[in-house]
Design a protein around this motif. Sequence first.
Motif, PDB file in Angstrom:
ATOM      1  N   LEU A  61       0.831  -1.209   0.000  1.00 39.51           N
ATOM      2  CA  LEU A  61       0.000   0.000   0.000  1.00 39.51           C
ATOM      3  C   LEU A  61       0.864   1.257   0.000  1.00 39.51           C
ATOM      4  N   THR A  62       1.931   1.246   0.832  1.00 40.08           N
ATOM      5  CA  THR A  62       2.809   2.416   0.913  1.00 40.08           C
ATOM      6  C   THR A  62       3.474   2.703  -0.420  1.00 40.08           C
ATOM      7  N   GLN A  63       3.967   1.663  -1.068  1.00 41.41           N
ATOM      8  CA  GLN A  63       4.639   1.852  -2.366  1.00 41.41           C
ATOM      9  C   GLN A  63       3.674   2.392  -3.425  1.00 41.41           C
ATOM     10  N   LYS A  64       2.451   1.864  -3.431  1.00 38.50           N
ATOM     11  CA  LYS A  64       1.465   2.348  -4.406  1.00 38.50           C
ATOM     12  C   LYS A  64       1.125   3.822  -4.157  1.00 38.50           C
ATOM     13  N   MET A  65       0.994   4.209  -2.887  1.00 32.84           N
ATOM     14  CA  MET A  65       0.639   5.589  -2.558  1.00 32.84           C
ATOM     15  C   MET A  65       1.764   6.567  -2.890  1.00 32.84           C
ATOM     16  N   LEU A  66       3.005   6.134  -2.769  1.00 29.13           N
ATOM     17  CA  LEU A  66       4.139   7.040  -2.973  1.00 29.13           C
ATOM     18  C   LEU A  66       4.718   6.982  -4.382  1.00 29.13           C
ATOM     19  N   HIS A  67       4.319   5.998  -5.159  1.00 26.78           N
ATOM     20  CA  HIS A  67       4.940   5.794  -6.468  1.00 26.78           C
ATOM     21  C   HIS A  67       4.834   7.035  -7.360  1.00 26.78           C
ATOM     22  N   GLY A  68       3.648   7.602  -7.472  1.00 27.64           N
ATOM     23  CA  GLY A  68       3.460   8.765  -8.338  1.00 27.64           C
ATOM     24  C   GLY A  68       4.268   9.958  -7.873  1.00 27.64           C
ATOM     25  N   THR A  69       4.305  10.171  -6.555  1.00 29.84           N
ATOM     26  CA  THR A  69       5.052  11.300  -6.002  1.00 29.84           C
ATOM     27  C   THR A  69       6.548  11.145  -6.283  1.00 29.84           C
ATOM     28  N   MET A  70       7.076   9.940  -6.054  1.00 27.26           N
ATOM     29  CA  MET A  70       8.506   9.698  -6.301  1.00 27.26           C
ATOM     30  C   MET A  70       8.845   9.881  -7.769  1.00 27.26           C
TER      31      MET A  70
END
Length: 431
Positions: free
Chosen positions: A384-393
Motif C-alpha cells: 500500500l505504501t509503495q502504491k501511494m508514494l509511487h506517483g510522487t517519487m
Amino acid sequence: MSVFALGLNHTTAPVDLRGRFALAPEQLGPTLRSLRERLSLAPPEAALVSTCNRTELYCAAPLEAVRPAMDWLAGLGGIASARLADHTYVLERERAARHAFRVASGLDSMVLGEPQILGQMKQAVREADAAGTLGTTLHQLFQRSFAVAKEVRTSTEIGSHSISMAAAAVRLAAQLFEDLREIRILFVGAGEMIELAATHFAARNPRAMAVANRTLERGEKLATHFGAEAMRLADVPQRLHEFDAVVSCTASTVPIIGLGAVERALKSRRHRPMFMVDLAVPRDIEPEVAQLDDIYLYTVDDLSAVVQTAGEKRQAAVAQAEAIIETGVQSFVHWLDQRATVPLIRALNTQADAWRAAEIARARKLLAKGADIDSVLEALSRGLTQKMLHGTMAELNSADAEQRQQLAQTVSRLFLRGASGPTTLPADEDR
C-alpha cells in the motif's frame, strides 16, 4: 462549474419590457424545464425569480452557458438577443452571490428593505426544486441568501421607516383628492399586493371600497375582511365610472382595463378626475389611458420615485447590511472553491480503494497458501505504501531543479505535516 445570474430589473428595463418576461409561479417549473431541454448537452442547475420588478435566471453551469441562456431568455420574451442584452446584467461567482444576497435582503428593491421579495425567492426555490433543476450549488446559494437576509433584518434597521408601494399610492391619492374619506375605491385582483394596498387605503376610511376578481369567491373573502363590496371582473367596464380611484394588480398577461372603457367612464363622470394605479407587470391598464385628460395613471416605476428613505439612519443600516452580506459572499465563494475539488477527491478515493482491494486480495492468497500472518501483514502495508508514494517519487525524479523545489514543498505539506526534518531539497541534488 461556476454560478451566474442573468436578469433584468427596474433599474435596467422599463415596465413594458419587464412585462414580456413576467412569469406566474405556476409557469416557473415548465419554463425551467424548457431551459434544460434547450441546453440538453450540458443541462445546468437553474432557478427563476420573477416579480413585478425583476426576472432573474440563476444557473450553476460552465460560463459557456451564458450565451445560450441569453438566447433562450430572449426567445422567452419574443425579442432579439441583442436588444435584450442592452437591458440585462450577467453576474458571475461572487458578484452573482452578492446580488442574490442583496435581493433577498431587500437592498436591490424599489422599496429599500421591503420584505415581499424574500417570500418570492423562497417560492422560486420551491418551484425549481419541484422541477428538478435546483441542484446542490444553487441550493447552497439560496439557503445562504435566506440566512443572510434573516441576519440583515434582525441585526439592522433596514426595514424600518420604509414606504411601501401601497403607502406611496395613498400619498399620491391624497395629493389629488382633498379628503380620501369622500372617495370610492376599486381594487382589481385579490393577491398579496392588493391586500396590502387595501389595508393602507382602508386606514383612511374611504366612503366605499370594492374588490373585483376573476374568481368571485376569493374576491368575496378579501372584500369581507375590509367591509367592501365584491364584484366580478367582467363587470368592471360597466361600473368603472362609479369609482374615483382604481388600484389594479392581477396576473393577467394582457390589459384588463382598456382605453375605451376608461373613456366611457370619464364621460359618465362628466370628466371628474380618476386616480389609477397599475401595480401589475405585465400591465393591467392600457398605457394609452395615461394620455387622457382627467386621468392620473401611475405604474410601479412611477411609484418608485415617491418611495423615500430615512436619510442618514437608513444609510447606516445599509452599510451594516452590506457588511453582513460581504461576509456571506466570502463564505459562499470559499464553499464554491472547495466544491471544485470534489471530482479530484472522488478520484483519489476510488484509486485508494482499488489499491486497497488489490493488496487485500494478494494477502488473502498468501494466507491461503499458509504464509505467516506477520509477513503477510508486512507485505500488505509495504505494498500500500509503495502504491501511494509511487506517483510522487516519479514526479520528484523527473522534475527539473526549479520544479523539484516547488514539488518538494507541496509533498512536505502533504506527507510530512508535523514531522521534523528538511522540507526542501538542495538545489544541486541529483535524483
